[in-house]
Design a protein around this motif. Structure first.
Motif, PDB file in Angstrom:
ATOM      1  N   THR A   2       0.833  -1.199   0.000  1.00 14.95           N
ATOM      2  CA  THR A   2       0.000   0.000   0.000  1.00 14.95           C
ATOM      3  C   THR A   2       0.876   1.261   0.000  1.00 14.95           C
ATOM      4  O   THR A   2       2.084   1.187   0.275  1.00 14.95           O
ATOM      5  N   ASN A   3       0.262   2.390  -0.283  1.00 15.37           N
ATOM      6  CA  ASN A   3       0.970   3.667  -0.289  1.00 15.37           C
ATOM      7  C   ASN A   3       1.572   3.955   1.083  1.00 15.37           C
ATOM      8  O   ASN A   3       2.714   4.425   1.197  1.00 15.37           O
ATOM      9  N   ARG A   4       0.827   3.636   2.133  1.00 14.63           N
ATOM     10  CA  ARG A   4       1.304   3.854   3.512  1.00 14.63           C
ATOM     11  C   ARG A   4       2.507   2.962   3.813  1.00 14.63           C
ATOM     12  O   ARG A   4       3.476   3.396   4.451  1.00 14.63           O
ATOM     13  N   ALA A   8       6.321   4.134   4.669  1.00 15.19           N
ATOM     14  CA  ALA A   8       7.025   3.647   5.864  1.00 15.19           C
ATOM     15  C   ALA A   8       8.380   3.051   5.478  1.00 15.19           C
ATOM     16  O   ALA A   8       9.390   3.298   6.154  1.00 15.19           O
ATOM     17  N   GLN A   9       8.426   2.294   4.396  1.00 15.06           N
ATOM     18  CA  GLN A   9       9.677   1.695   3.930  1.00 15.06           C
ATOM     19  C   GLN A   9      10.665   2.780   3.490  1.00 15.06           C
ATOM     20  O   GLN A   9      11.856   2.696   3.780  1.00 15.06           O
ATOM     21  N   GLN A  10      10.168   3.804   2.828  1.00 16.91           N
ATOM     22  CA  GLN A  10      11.030   4.915   2.410  1.00 16.91           C
ATOM     23  C   GLN A  10      11.610   5.646   3.626  1.00 16.91           C
ATOM     24  O   GLN A  10      12.790   6.010   3.638  1.00 16.91           O
ATOM     25  N   ILE A  15      16.166   6.926   7.111  1.00 20.06           N
ATOM     26  CA  ILE A  15      16.818   6.990   8.423  1.00 20.06           C
ATOM     27  C   ILE A  15      18.139   6.217   8.392  1.00 20.06           C
ATOM     28  O   ILE A  15      19.167   6.708   8.879  1.00 20.06           O
ATOM     29  N   LEU A  16      18.129   5.024   7.802  1.00 17.69           N
ATOM     30  CA  LEU A  16      19.362   4.237   7.693  1.00 17.69           C
ATOM     31  C   LEU A  16      20.419   4.977   6.871  1.00 17.69           C
ATOM     32  O   LEU A  16      21.595   5.051   7.263  1.00 17.69           O
ATOM     33  N   GLN A  17      20.017   5.517   5.749  1.00 20.43           N
ATOM     34  CA  GLN A  17      20.956   6.244   4.887  1.00 20.43           C
ATOM     35  C   GLN A  17      21.533   7.462   5.608  1.00 20.43           C
ATOM     36  O   GLN A  17      22.731   7.739   5.525  1.00 20.43           O
ATOM     37  N   GLY A  46       8.936   8.907  15.216  1.00 22.41           N
ATOM     38  CA  GLY A  46       9.106   8.273  13.903  1.00 22.41           C
ATOM     39  C   GLY A  46      10.304   7.346  13.890  1.00 22.41           C
ATOM     40  O   GLY A  46      10.268   6.250  13.327  1.00 22.41           O
ATOM     41  N   PHE A  47      11.385   7.792  14.531  1.00 24.43           N
ATOM     42  CA  PHE A  47      12.578   6.956  14.636  1.00 24.43           C
ATOM     43  C   PHE A  47      12.239   5.657  15.368  1.00 24.43           C
ATOM     44  O   PHE A  47      12.526   4.562  14.892  1.00 24.43           O
TER      45      PHE A  47
END
Length: 190
Positions: A2-4, A8-10, A15-17, A46-47
């Motif tokens: 889903t878009n959500r 979330a994956q982005q 954060i990792l990047q 969010g983190f």
């Protein structure tokens, strides 16, 4: 997805990047969750939605770098080289990764999270497990590894032991690591 879920994956990847980019300019001790959040443009909530701690991020980044450095060298060689050579290549590639990593990069951050060995070990063991099973299966088929070993158990044992040896190599020196690698290598031989 889903878009959500995509969003979330982005955010997770962003954060990792961001943490990885920050580690290029600061040490593990200097890196803080607040700094990561500020640079990534996310709230602490969010983190913590994506990660439980700074250590978890470091373990994921180390796992990804190990996968890039170690596993991408070995997987294409499965079936092309004999299993003994593959096991040796697998073990040597991890040591090479550590030797070639500049001071205070992710390989050195490994030391800082070593108090949370379960976290770090689980990340690297998961990456190693399938590859080691493939190498062990190939070695048994070739007749170069013992036929009576429990492959899933021994792959997990090797992954955990290998991770511990790499921890030691970062902390001290590779003489111990090289001798330990040879001992492991001898354990699986027919």
């Amino acid at each position: 997805m889903t878009n959500r879920e995509q969003q979330a994956q982005q955010t997770y990847e962003h954060i990792l990047q961001t943490a990885e980019e920050l580690l290029a300019h600061c040490t593990y001790e200097e890196l803080s969750i607040s700094t990561i959040c500020e640079k990534a443009g996310v709230s602490k909530g969010g983190f913590y939605h994506h990660f439980s701690s700074k250590d978890q991020i470091i373990a994921i980044l180390i796992g990804r770098q190990m996968q890039e450095h170690v596993y991408t060298q070995i997987e294409p060689q499965l079936g092309k080289k004999d299993a003994k050579s593959l096991l040796h290549l697998y073990m040597q590639a991890g040591l090479d990764f550590l030797k070639n990593s500049p001071k205070d990069t992710l390989a050195r951050c490994w030391l800082a999270i070593s108090q949370n060995g379960e976290l770090a070990t689980s990340q690297l063991s998961i990456l190693s497990f399938e590859l080691l099973q493939n190498i062990l299966n190939q070695g048994i088929k070739e007749g170069s590894f013992q036929k009576d070993i429990d492959i899933p158990f021994f792959a997990q044992f090797l992954a955990a032991t290998y991770t511990g040896i790499l921890f030691h190599a970062v902390s001290f020196n590779d003489d111990f690591a090289n001798k330990s690698m040879e001992l492991i290598y001898e354990m699986v031989m027919e």
